[in-house]
Design a protein around this motif. Structure first.
Motif, PDB file in Angstrom:
ATOM      1  N   LYS A   1      53.419 -72.772 -15.119  1.00 13.78           N
ATOM      2  CA  LYS A   1      52.685 -71.713 -14.440  1.00 13.78           C
ATOM      3  C   LYS A   1      53.669 -70.724 -13.823  1.00 13.78           C
ATOM      4  N   PRO A   2      53.371 -69.419 -13.889  1.00 19.16           N
ATOM      5  CA  PRO A   2      54.247 -68.435 -13.251  1.00 19.16           C
ATOM      6  C   PRO A   2      54.349 -68.678 -11.757  1.00 19.16           C
ATOM      7  N   PRO A   3      55.474 -68.331 -11.145  1.00 18.53           N
ATOM      8  CA  PRO A   3      55.599 -68.476  -9.691  1.00 18.53           C
ATOM      9  C   PRO A   3      54.575 -67.609  -8.977  1.00 18.53           C
ATOM     10  N   GLN A   4      54.121 -68.091  -7.851  1.00 22.64           N
ATOM     11  CA  GLN A   4      53.168 -67.351  -7.020  1.00 22.64           C
ATOM     12  C   GLN A   4      53.939 -66.600  -5.939  1.00 22.64           C
ATOM     13  N   VAL A   5      53.571 -65.342  -5.726  1.00 20.39           N
ATOM     14  CA  VAL A   5      54.241 -64.508  -4.731  1.00 20.39           C
ATOM     15  C   VAL A   5      53.203 -64.017  -3.733  1.00 20.39           C
ATOM     16  N   ALA A   6      53.454 -64.281  -2.463  1.00 21.88           N
ATOM     17  CA  ALA A   6      52.554 -63.839  -1.398  1.00 21.88           C
ATOM     18  C   ALA A   6      53.285 -62.860  -0.496  1.00 21.88           C
ATOM     19  N   LEU A   7      52.621 -61.751  -0.174  1.00 18.71           N
ATOM     20  CA  LEU A   7      53.171 -60.755   0.751  1.00 18.71           C
ATOM     21  C   LEU A   7      52.573 -60.994   2.131  1.00 18.71           C
ATOM     22  N   GLN A   8      53.442 -61.261   3.107  1.00 21.79           N
ATOM     23  CA  GLN A   8      53.007 -61.396   4.492  1.00 21.79           C
ATOM     24  C   GLN A   8      52.896 -59.988   5.104  1.00 21.79           C
ATOM     25  N   PRO A   9      52.248 -59.817   6.260  1.00 16.54           N
ATOM     26  CA  PRO A   9      52.132 -58.480   6.854  1.00 16.54           C
ATOM     27  C   PRO A   9      53.506 -57.828   7.057  1.00 16.54           C
ATOM     28  N   PRO A  10      53.730 -56.657   6.444  1.00 10.40           N
ATOM     29  CA  PRO A  10      55.008 -55.957   6.602  1.00 10.40           C
ATOM     30  C   PRO A  10      55.259 -55.577   8.065  1.00 10.40           C
ATOM     31  N   ARG A  11      56.539 -55.482   8.418  1.00  9.52           N
ATOM     32  CA  ARG A  11      56.917 -55.194   9.801  1.00  9.52           C
ATOM     33  C   ARG A  11      57.807 -53.950   9.861  1.00  9.52           C
ATOM     34  N   LEU A  12      57.578 -53.151  10.908  1.00  8.98           N
ATOM     35  CA  LEU A  12      58.434 -51.992  11.149  1.00  8.98           C
ATOM     36  C   LEU A  12      59.606 -52.396  12.028  1.00  8.98           C
ATOM     37  N   LYS A  13      60.790 -51.868  11.717  1.00  9.73           N
ATOM     38  CA  LYS A  13      61.956 -52.087  12.563  1.00  9.73           C
ATOM     39  C   LYS A  13      62.875 -50.882  12.403  1.00  9.73           C
TER      40      LYS A  13
ATOM     41  N   THR B   1      63.131 -44.488  14.001  1.00 12.21           N
ATOM     42  CA  THR B   1      63.723 -43.302  14.640  1.00 12.21           C
ATOM     43  C   THR B   1      62.756 -42.132  14.456  1.00 12.21           C
ATOM     44  N   LEU B   2      63.167 -40.958  14.897  1.00 11.66           N
ATOM     45  CA  LEU B   2      62.324 -39.777  14.722  1.00 11.66           C
ATOM     46  C   LEU B   2      62.210 -39.368  13.260  1.00 11.66           C
ATOM     47  N   THR B   3      63.182 -39.729  12.463  1.00 16.45           N
ATOM     48  CA  THR B   3      63.212 -39.259  11.073  1.00 16.45           C
ATOM     49  C   THR B   3      62.972 -40.345  10.031  1.00 16.45           C
ATOM     50  N   SER B   4      63.062 -41.586  10.440  1.00 10.45           N
ATOM     51  CA  SER B   4      62.925 -42.645   9.440  1.00 10.45           C
ATOM     52  C   SER B   4      62.548 -43.971  10.105  1.00 10.45           C
ATOM     53  N   ALA B   5      62.242 -44.935   9.279  1.00 11.67           N
ATOM     54  CA  ALA B   5      61.962 -46.299   9.757  1.00 11.67           C
ATOM     55  C   ALA B   5      62.325 -47.269   8.649  1.00 11.67           C
ATOM     56  N   THR B   6      62.727 -48.446   9.043  1.00 10.14           N
ATOM     57  CA  THR B   6      62.970 -49.522   8.073  1.00 10.14           C
ATOM     58  C   THR B   6      61.744 -50.407   8.028  1.00 10.14           C
ATOM     59  N   LEU B   7      61.210 -50.565   6.829  1.00  3.42           N
ATOM     60  CA  LEU B   7      60.023 -51.379   6.628  1.00  3.42           C
ATOM     61  C   LEU B   7      60.449 -52.693   5.978  1.00  3.42           C
ATOM     62  N   GLU B   8      60.117 -53.793   6.635  1.00  4.31           N
ATOM     63  CA  GLU B   8      60.478 -55.118   6.117  1.00  4.31           C
ATOM     64  C   GLU B   8      59.288 -55.766   5.424  1.00  4.31           C
ATOM     65  N   LEU B   9      59.518 -56.235   4.186  1.00  3.14           N
ATOM     66  CA  LEU B   9      58.478 -56.915   3.415  1.00  3.14           C
ATOM     67  C   LEU B   9      58.789 -58.413   3.385  1.00  3.14           C
TER      68      LEU B   9
ATOM     69  N   GLY C   1      48.106 -55.152   4.986  1.00  3.58           N
ATOM     70  CA  GLY C   1      48.157 -54.245   6.125  1.00  3.58           C
ATOM     71  C   GLY C   1      49.388 -54.488   6.984  1.00  3.58           C
ATOM     72  N   LEU C   2      49.808 -53.443   7.695  1.00  3.74           N
ATOM     73  CA  LEU C   2      50.993 -53.519   8.554  1.00  3.74           C
ATOM     74  C   LEU C   2      50.780 -54.515   9.683  1.00  3.74           C
ATOM     75  N   ALA C   3      51.822 -55.280   9.995  1.00  2.00           N
ATOM     76  CA  ALA C   3      51.730 -56.236  11.103  1.00  2.00           C
ATOM     77  C   ALA C   3      51.524 -55.479  12.404  1.00  2.00           C
TER      78      ALA C   3
END
Length: 276
Positions: free
Chosen positions: A158-170, A173-181, A273-275
């Protein structure tokens, strides 16, 4: 008593100058007991989503007080009705007197050769197999053929199962953000499976914000989980809709990705949805 008679017959045949006479051969044949071949189990090795080695194990029992050896093997293996490449135990393999030995017959199965659509094949729970052939045993009464025949099923990887948990912002700044998946990769199989990585495009509020890729996971153990966190930098100037959704904390994050196992890649669509 039968053991004594058998050994006596062997000694007579060896010692007699007329060892080839029909009467002596008949005596030896009457004392000889037919070995038995019993199916034990089917197992998989070297498994990926592309192929596997199917091993059929048999127990060959020799009830005679003299050792025997395998002199020839004729073996064919079929999966889903299609013949595949099969190996066999080596000639000369010995079976001890009044004992037994396990014989393993391997077959390399490339799933694309037995199914018109590989991804459809991987949705099956099991695949059918058929094994047939014979083993030639070298005995004091000549080469004796033992029939081999077995049908059954083996589990389809069976193919591996992949689950996405709620993404987190970290790192906002005023111009950008790092989004963690945060992702969790699970091997649903009873055997280890190679998973060579994840990669794809991150989409926030309908806007593509970047691409991410994971490392090679190697072999994931049976029923084991492998967590991985992937980061993508969202440039607010280049993704205004995403920036607004992230600032409000109401963003829906999608991951259009593919997962690799060996040379095979399978598509994934994950959304969360976003955490808070």
């Amino acid at each position: 008593m039968r053991k004594v008679l058998f050994l006596a017959a062997v000694l007579v045949v060896v010692a007699s100058p007329f060892a080839g006479c029909a009467e002596l051969k008949k005596t030896l044949k009457n004392a000889f007991q037919l070995p038995t071949l019993t199916f034990k189990t089917v197992s998989l090795a070297d498994v990926s989503l592309e192929s596997a080695t199917v091993n059929l194990a048999f127990q060959l029992k020799n009830p005679n007080p003299i050792g025997l050896s395998v002199s020839s093997v004729s073996y064919s293996f079929f999966v889903e009705g299609k013949q595949v490449v099969a190996g066999s135990p080596p000639n000369g393999l010995t079976i001890p007197s009044s004992g037994s030995r396990e014989l393993v017959f391997p077959a390399n199965v490339k799933f694309a050769d037995v199914a018109p659509v590989l991804q459809t094949f991987l949705t099956k729970e099991t695949a059918t197999y058929r094994a047939e052939g014979s083993i030639g045993l070298k005995t004091p009464i000549g080469v004796l053929p033992i029939e081999l025949k077995q049908e059954g099923t083996f589990p389809v990887p069976k193919p591996p199962q992949v689950a996405l948990q709620p993404p987190r912002l970290k790192a906002v700044t005023l111009t950008s953000a790092t989004l963690e998946l945060p992702l969790v990769v699970t091997n649903p199989n009873e055997f280890g499976l190679p998973v060579n990585g994840l990669s794809g495009t991150v989409i926030v509020a309908g806007s593509k914000v970047g691409t991410v890729a994971s490392q090679d996971f190697g072999y994931i153990a049976p029923h084991a989980q492998q967590p991985v966190n992937l980061d993508v930098v969202v440039n607010f100037a280049q993704a205004a809709a995403a920036a607004g959704a992230l600032r409000k904390g109401q963003a829906t994050v999608a991951f259009d990705a593919e997962i690799r196992s060996g040379k095979l890649t399978l598509p994934l669509r994950l959304e969360k949805g976003l955490a808070p």
